[in-house]
Design a protein around this motif. Structure first.
Motif, mmCIF file in Angstrom:
data_model
loop_
_atom_site.group_PDB
_atom_site.id
_atom_site.type_symbol
_atom_site.label_atom_id
_atom_site.label_comp_id
_atom_site.label_asym_id
_atom_site.label_seq_id
_atom_site.Cartn_x
_atom_site.Cartn_y
_atom_site.Cartn_z
ATOM 1 N N ARG A 240 37.799 51.974 74.555
ATOM 2 C CA ARG A 240 37.217 51.385 73.349
ATOM 3 C C ARG A 240 38.068 51.744 72.129
ATOM 4 O O ARG A 240 38.846 52.679 72.153
ATOM 5 C CB ARG A 240 35.789 51.905 73.146
ATOM 6 C CG ARG A 240 34.845 51.604 74.291
ATOM 7 C CD ARG A 240 33.533 52.364 74.135
ATOM 8 N NE ARG A 240 33.740 53.813 74.142
ATOM 9 C CZ ARG A 240 32.766 54.707 73.917
ATOM 10 N NH1 ARG A 240 31.541 54.299 73.654
ATOM 11 N NH2 ARG A 240 33.041 56.003 73.940
ATOM 12 N N VAL A 241 37.864 50.986 71.064
ATOM 13 C CA VAL A 241 38.522 51.251 69.784
ATOM 14 C C VAL A 241 37.442 51.554 68.754
ATOM 15 O O VAL A 241 36.458 50.812 68.648
ATOM 16 C CB VAL A 241 39.372 50.045 69.328
ATOM 17 C CG1 VAL A 241 39.939 50.279 67.939
ATOM 18 C CG2 VAL A 241 40.482 49.764 70.328
ATOM 19 N N LYS A 242 37.600 52.629 68.018
ATOM 20 C CA LYS A 242 36.635 53.002 66.983
ATOM 21 C C LYS A 242 37.001 52.278 65.684
ATOM 22 O O LYS A 242 38.139 52.353 65.226
ATOM 23 C CB LYS A 242 36.649 54.512 66.771
ATOM 24 C CG LYS A 242 35.670 55.002 65.712
ATOM 25 C CD LYS A 242 35.776 56.511 65.505
ATOM 26 C CE LYS A 242 35.113 57.278 66.612
ATOM 27 N NZ LYS A 242 35.042 58.738 66.314
ATOM 28 N N LEU A 243 36.032 51.591 65.089
ATOM 29 C CA LEU A 243 36.245 50.909 63.809
ATOM 30 C C LEU A 243 35.396 51.603 62.751
ATOM 31 O O LEU A 243 34.175 51.727 62.904
ATOM 32 C CB LEU A 243 35.884 49.427 63.921
ATOM 33 C CG LEU A 243 36.168 48.551 62.697
ATOM 34 C CD1 LEU A 243 36.471 47.114 63.119
ATOM 35 C CD2 LEU A 243 34.976 48.543 61.725
ATOM 36 N N ILE A 244 36.057 52.058 61.688
ATOM 37 C CA ILE A 244 35.396 52.802 60.621
ATOM 38 C C ILE A 244 35.343 51.924 59.372
ATOM 39 O O ILE A 244 36.383 51.490 58.870
ATOM 40 C CB ILE A 244 36.150 54.109 60.323
ATOM 41 C CG1 ILE A 244 36.271 54.934 61.596
ATOM 42 C CG2 ILE A 244 35.466 54.902 59.233
ATOM 43 C CD1 ILE A 244 37.379 55.957 61.547
ATOM 44 N N GLY A 245 34.137 51.677 58.880
ATOM 45 C CA GLY A 245 33.963 50.800 57.725
ATOM 46 C C GLY A 245 33.517 49.412 58.144
ATOM 47 O O GLY A 245 33.509 49.064 59.319
ATOM 48 N N GLY A 246 33.144 48.613 57.182
ATOM 49 C CA GLY A 246 32.664 47.272 57.485
ATOM 50 C C GLY A 246 31.172 47.266 57.776
ATOM 51 O O GLY A 246 30.539 48.305 57.958
ATOM 52 N N ASP A 247 30.607 46.077 57.844
ATOM 53 C CA ASP A 247 29.169 45.898 58.098
ATOM 54 C C ASP A 247 29.026 45.036 59.342
ATOM 55 O O ASP A 247 28.931 43.812 59.264
ATOM 56 C CB ASP A 247 28.508 45.255 56.877
ATOM 57 C CG ASP A 247 27.001 45.123 57.033
ATOM 58 O OD1 ASP A 247 26.441 45.806 57.923
ATOM 59 O OD2 ASP A 247 26.389 44.339 56.290
ATOM 60 N N LEU A 248 29.010 45.684 60.497
ATOM 61 C CA LEU A 248 29.025 44.975 61.774
ATOM 62 C C LEU A 248 27.871 45.443 62.649
ATOM 63 O O LEU A 248 27.404 46.577 62.527
ATOM 64 C CB LEU A 248 30.351 45.207 62.502
ATOM 65 C CG LEU A 248 31.605 44.692 61.782
ATOM 66 C CD1 LEU A 248 32.858 45.294 62.394
ATOM 67 C CD2 LEU A 248 31.655 43.168 61.833
ATOM 68 N N ASP A 249 27.439 44.567 63.542
ATOM 69 C CA ASP A 249 26.338 44.877 64.447
ATOM 70 C C ASP A 249 26.753 44.613 65.887
ATOM 71 O O ASP A 249 27.732 43.891 66.155
ATOM 72 C CB ASP A 249 25.110 44.027 64.107
ATOM 73 C CG ASP A 249 24.493 44.412 62.769
ATOM 74 O OD1 ASP A 249 24.156 45.600 62.608
ATOM 75 O OD2 ASP A 249 24.375 43.527 61.892
ATOM 76 N N VAL A 250 26.010 45.198 66.810
ATOM 77 C CA VAL A 250 26.282 45.013 68.232
ATOM 78 C C VAL A 250 26.243 43.519 68.562
ATOM 79 O O VAL A 250 25.337 42.789 68.147
ATOM 80 C CB VAL A 250 25.256 45.784 69.090
ATOM 81 C CG1 VAL A 250 25.427 45.443 70.559
ATOM 82 C CG2 VAL A 250 25.418 47.285 68.876
ATOM 83 N N GLY A 251 27.251 43.066 69.269
ATOM 84 C CA GLY A 251 27.355 41.655 69.642
ATOM 85 C C GLY A 251 28.261 40.850 68.742
ATOM 86 O O GLY A 251 28.682 39.744 69.116
ATOM 87 N N ASP A 252 28.583 41.371 67.549
ATOM 88 C CA ASP A 252 29.491 40.668 66.649
ATOM 89 C C ASP A 252 30.883 40.575 67.257
ATOM 90 O O ASP A 252 31.361 41.522 67.906
ATOM 91 C CB ASP A 252 29.598 41.388 65.304
ATOM 92 C CG ASP A 252 28.366 41.231 64.431
ATOM 93 O OD1 ASP A 252 27.490 40.413 64.783
ATOM 94 O OD2 ASP A 252 28.283 41.931 63.392
ATOM 95 N N LEU A 253 31.528 39.448 67.033
ATOM 96 C CA LEU A 253 32.928 39.284 67.420
ATOM 97 C C LEU A 253 33.806 39.629 66.222
ATOM 98 O O LEU A 253 33.492 39.274 65.095
ATOM 99 C CB LEU A 253 33.194 37.856 67.900
ATOM 100 C CG LEU A 253 32.413 37.422 69.148
ATOM 101 C CD1 LEU A 253 32.781 35.993 69.527
ATOM 102 C CD2 LEU A 253 32.664 38.372 70.310
ATOM 103 N N VAL A 254 34.894 40.326 66.502
ATOM 104 C CA VAL A 254 35.744 40.860 65.432
ATOM 105 C C VAL A 254 37.201 40.507 65.714
ATOM 106 O O VAL A 254 37.683 40.709 66.840
ATOM 107 C CB VAL A 254 35.605 42.383 65.329
ATOM 108 C CG1 VAL A 254 36.497 42.929 64.212
ATOM 109 C CG2 VAL A 254 34.161 42.794 65.088
#
Length: 262
Positions: free
Chosen positions: A243-257
């Protein structure tokens, strides 16, 4: 699993996440320390050692904790400095490979997005406290996790200060999801390339400006990271972690990035 050698000795851990360079602290950047993300209990990583010192120390308050334990083990002709562990071992006690030495704890040295881990650092016994002047460890290049293909990810877990991403497309196995590149980028201001001077990070070519004695290249993270066109603080990339850890942003489980580096 052997992940490195130190003064000719094998450094071994279970099949867990670990990191040589995803940290802001000097010993890591100099190649003289490694963090291991044990599940609950810290395990001794060498064939044999003896606990010769326990100190309770004050720390910064990057999180609401202001103390930690510092443990010193004698291992053949050098010392092993250990942080972030509540010790279960008594002074003078001998320990052996895989023995439990204590429970993982939070430390004021941690950033808000840090997970519990053990800091192992390798020192001359006569100079065992400083950050500089340590003994270089030599990481073993292993094929551990699939490489990321492309720039598209999905949020699979949300924590208070970060989210975990999984890539939508994967390739061959390497040390980390970004091949042989590791680090907290750009927030820790540097990254590392195992086994060379050049690498590729989401399509951006990076080149080391320093080559350590252990053949790890250190590069400056003079770039910005965007998730779905919004700038974030950074990404955390570890060894033996797909996995990759993403710090910051306003994201929820299931979001595509979509991640981009500029």
């Amino acid at each position: 699993m052997e992940i490195a050698r130190v003064n000719g000795l094998s450094f071994e851990i279970p099949d867990v996440r670990y990191s040589f360079f995803d940290t802001p602290y000097v010993p890591h950047k100099l190649g003289t320390a490694v963090d291991v993300y044990f599940e609950e209990k810290a395990l001794f990583p060498f064939e044999e050692g003896k606990l010769i010192e326990i100190r309770r120390i004050k720390t910064p308050r990057h999180i609401p904790v202001d103390e930690d334990y510092l443990l010193i083990f004698e291992v053949e002709d050098f010392c092993l400095k250990v942080l972030h562990v509540n010790p279960d071992v008594k002074l003078g006690e001998k320990v052996f490979l895989g023995d439990e030495i204590g429970e993982l704890r939070f430390s004021g040295f941690f950033s808000p997005w840090s997970d519990k881990h053990v800091h192992f650092e390798f020192r001359p016994c006569q100079d065992r406290y400083r950050a500089r002047g340590g003994i270089v460890l030599f990481p073993k290049i292993r094929r551990l996790v699939p490489m990321v293909r492309g720039k598209e990810f999905e949020v699979i877990e949300k924590k208070e200060h970060y989210v975990w991403l999984k890539p939508l497309r994967k390739g061959k196995k390497r040390m980390t999801p970004f091949g042989n590149i590791e680090g907290g980028m750009p927030h820790y201001h540097y990254g590392a390339i195992f086994g060379g001077l050049e690498g590729d990070l989401l399509g951006k070519k990076v080149r080391a400006n320093v080559l350590l004695e252990n053949n790890v290249g250190i590069f400056t993270t003079d770039f910005r990271v965007f998730a779905n066109r919004r700038e974030i603080k950074g990404i955390g990339v570890y060894c033996n972690e797909d996995r990759v850890k993403l710090i910051g942003g306003d994201l929820d489980v299931g979001d595509l990035v979509k991640l981009e580096i500029i």
